[in-house]
Structure formats: C-alpha cells, structure tokens
Write an enzyme that holds these catalytic residues in place. Structure first.
Site, PDB file in Angstrom:
ATOM      1  N   CYS A 356     120.461  43.791   4.444  1.00  0.00           N
ATOM      2  CA  CYS A 356     119.920  43.814   3.072  1.00  0.00           C
ATOM      3  C   CYS A 356     120.983  43.536   2.007  1.00  0.00           C
ATOM      4  CB  CYS A 356     119.301  45.175   2.776  1.00  0.00           C
ATOM      5  SG  CYS A 356     118.144  45.760   3.990  1.00  0.00           S
TER       6      CYS A 356
HETATM    7  O1  KQY Z   1     116.189  46.944   2.168  1.00  0.00           O
HETATM    8  C1  KQY Z   1     116.290  46.223   1.240  1.00  0.00           C
HETATM    9  N1  KQY Z   1     116.238  44.932   1.411  1.00  0.00           N
HETATM   10  C2  KQY Z   1     116.424  46.687  -0.134  1.00  0.00           C
HETATM   11  C3  KQY Z   1     116.171  48.106  -0.318  1.00  0.00           C
HETATM   12  C4  KQY Z   1     116.170  48.463  -1.755  1.00  0.00           C
HETATM   13  C5  KQY Z   1     116.195  49.884  -1.970  1.00  0.00           C
HETATM   14  C6  KQY Z   1     116.333  50.250  -3.396  1.00  0.00           C
HETATM   15  N2  KQY Z   1     116.621  51.643  -3.511  1.00  0.00           N
END
Ligand code: KQY
Length: 381
Positions: A356
């Site tokens: 992420c």
């Molecule tokens: O997992 C993701 N791609 C992003 C997660 C965002 C979390 C914001 N607190």
C-alpha cells in the site's frame, strides 16, 4: 506532459504485471498524526527500511512535505531521491498513477479519481484534495503523459494485473457505495478493461476481514506469475476470515484467465490476528469526524501485502510464527529474488502495509535501465 482523454486500450497501452521489470518505485513519507502513532517516528523507520530494501534493485523516489524534507533527507540513504510534494497521507499505491505501457515500451500514467476510500460515505479522512492531485503531478515530474480518469474512483491497491490481460479485483471494494455508485458492475468492468487494457476481470467476492479500504485485493490475493496467485489463508474455522478466504478460493477454482488457463492458487497463511494495543492508541491523535483506532481493534494483517522489486520481494513481518512460513513460500515462488522481511507493525497501524505504501514505475523505452543496465544503487537518477 499531455493530459489525455482517450482510452489506453484504444491507444495500445496495458498495465504490466508488478513482477515485470521496473524503472523504480514511488513512496510518500509518513507524517499524519492520526494515521501514524507517536508523531510517525517508528513508521518513518519502517518506511526507511522498505525504501532501502527496494533501492537495492531499483530507483526509489520519496515524496514528502516541505516540513519533513530535512528529516526525510537525513533518515534516507543518499541514493534515494527526496522530492517535495503536497499529499494528505502516505498511500502511494492508491494516490500515485497506475502506469500502462505499449508495445514500443513507452509508458503513460492513469490519473484515477481518489476520494480517500469512500468519500463522505465511508472514506477514511477529509479532505483528500492534495492526494487527488499526486498522480498528475508525478506524471509531470517524470515527463509522462497522463490519462484523465478522475471521473472514475479507483485506487491502485484495488487492482492486480498479470500483464497478460487478466486483472484481479474484489466486489466488496469496487462495488462499494462510496466509490462509483452510479455505475453497474458491468460498467465498472468495462472501465477497467478500457483503462488497464485488460480482457478479463476476476471478481473475488471479498478481501481481508476488517480491511478499512472495503477490502482491497492487494491484501488478499496477488499474482506471482501469469496464471498463478497467492491467497491469504487461515485454517481456523472460528475466524471470520476463514469463510472469506474460502469463498475466494471457491471462486478462483472455477475461473480461467484471459488466456484460458486455470488459476493455480498457492495458500499463504495469515499471521495470528493482530490487535491494537492501548499505548499505540494513545500515540494517535484523533481528528473530529474521522474513524479512529481503539484498543483491541483487529488490524488487517496479511503477508500478501508484499512489494515485488526487480531483485527482491519486500515482505511484511508481524513477529508471528508464520513470518518464516510465508517467507519460505515466497522464496519458492520467486526463485530469482531475495525475500526481504521487514517488521511492519508500525505500517499496519496506519491501515495498510508494504504494498500500500509503494507504487512501481515500469521500465520504459529510453530510460537508463532499459536493457541490461540496472537501476541499482550508484546508477543515480
Ligand atoms: O491499504 C491501503 N491501500 C490504504 C489504507 C489507508 C488507511 C488509511 N488509514
């Protein structure tokens, strides 16, 4: 940089797989006090480790705020480029462009609409306007033309391409009420095909239990080569994740990909459930109206959230007995790459993991690492 209103598929562009060769990787320095505990100190150390592991085999560019430039520059190795850019948080996978490539090796970015994983419906922060401009700004910086897809809400973590015409998504995310509620499943599927140059979309029913992105695919399932995936798995029938992973397995077992291959599924065990601790909650600020973490809250920990670099797989670790099991499975599946495991608890607290916080830039025609030359340390920017 040109802003294009045509469609990548019609222009001969498609999304390469992550395991194809990269030019580099983009990350964003953590700073938000409601995402990263205790002023993001521990998160920054983890981000440095991830960046340094990736930079062993490809270029890394770290975006950061004006306020954090000196800290980022000091904490990161010299060969990692640090560039000031305004963002709302640190989820490069979701706010940077998805790159597509043509047969001549040229790349272009796709600038999807970003609304913090669900906008005013069930989004995770407000505002998100800085994040929504990152994709276009990055294309400008890299001198790559960009497709204007801002009318369509999508994050990079919600798609995985095999580079041969098949894309994985989850229904729970792509059909969520906060993204594109006016579009039907068929219309969303057509958009994905048109922008990603894909022939077939595989719709997993769901993702990881309590994943706050409405269950991004990059936490539950990933291609390791065309026709083969890893799937996050638990044998604990009492865990709510059991039914979810089982439903995904049942779906995948019935599917073929765009080339007509049956999908080979490798189970990747999950760590034991990971929960927020009291002192971690104390380290987080809470901004009014936004969701916050509570003591005992289960986090969406999964080994599937790894990043495939040119010569490494950068894998989260959770100080769990399955850390080593997951590492061994991936070492077998990626024989040409070193599996580098990094303790990812301080990233997980933010709500995501290594995949992420990273976004690959595919190698492109005319780049300084196009042929046998590498993008490794010392090759510079
Ligand atoms: O997992 C993701 N791609 C992003 C997660 C965002 C979390 C914001 N607190």
């Amino acid at each position: 940089m040109k802003i294009l209103t045509t469609l990548p598929k019609n222009d001969g562009y498609a999304m390469p797989a992550e395991f194809e060769k990269h030019y580099g990787c983009v990350m964003i320095w953590p700073e938000r006090a409601d995402s990263w505990a205790f002023g993001a100190v521990a998160a920054r150390r983890a981000f440095v480790q991830v960046a340094a592991a990736i930079a062993r085999s490809e270029k890394v560019i770290m975006l950061c705020s004006f306020e954090q430039y000196d800290t980022a520059r000091e904490m990161l190795p010299d060969h990692i480029r640090v560039v000031e850019m305004s963002t709302d948080d640190s989820w490069a996978r979701d706010v940077c462009p998805t790159f597509v490539k043509n047969a001549s090796g040229q790349i272009r970015g796709i600038d999807w609409g970003f609304n913090a994983w669900g906008g005013l419906e069930d989004g995770l922060y407000f505002p998100w306007d800085k994040d929504n401009k990152v994709a276009r700004k990055l294309c400008d910086l890299l001198e790559k033309d960009t497709y204007d897809a801002r009318e369509f809400i999508l994050e990079g973590g919600s798609i995985h391409s095999d580079g041969e015409g098949t894309v994985l998504v989850t229904e729970s995310c792509l059909l969520s009420a906060g993204r594109n509620p006016k579009l039907s499943k068929e219309e969303i599927q057509e958009k994905l095909k048109d922008y990603l140059g894909a022939e077939k979309i595989l719709w997993l029913p769901c993702g990881i239990y309590l994943d706050e992105t409405n269950e991004h695919v990059d936490n539950i399932c990933a291609f390791v080569k065309p026709g083969e995936v890893v799937l996050a798995w638990t044998d604990d029938t009492k865990d709510p994740q059991y039914k979810m992973s089982k439903a995904c397995l049942a779906y995948l077992e019935q599917q073929t990909d765009a080339k007509g291959r049956k999908i080979v599924v490798h189970k990747l065990p999950l760590p034991k459930p990971v929960y927020m601790q009291e002192e971690e909650c104390e380290g987080l600020l809470h901004f009014q109206g936004e969701p916050t973490r509570r003591e005992g809250e289960r986090l969406a920990a999964s080994y599937v959230n790894f990043y495939i670099a040119n010569k490494a797989v950068v894998l989260p670790g959770f100080q769990d007995e399955n850390d080593e099991v997951a590492k061994k499975i991936l070492e077998k599946l990626f024989p040409g790459r070193e599996v580098i495991q990094i303790d990812a608890r301080d990233i997980l607290i933010g709500g995501g993991n290594i995949h992420c916080i990273t976004q690959q830039i595919p190698v492109f025609a005319g780049s300084d690492c196009e042929d046998n030359r590498t993008c490794e340390i010392g090759n510079g920017w």
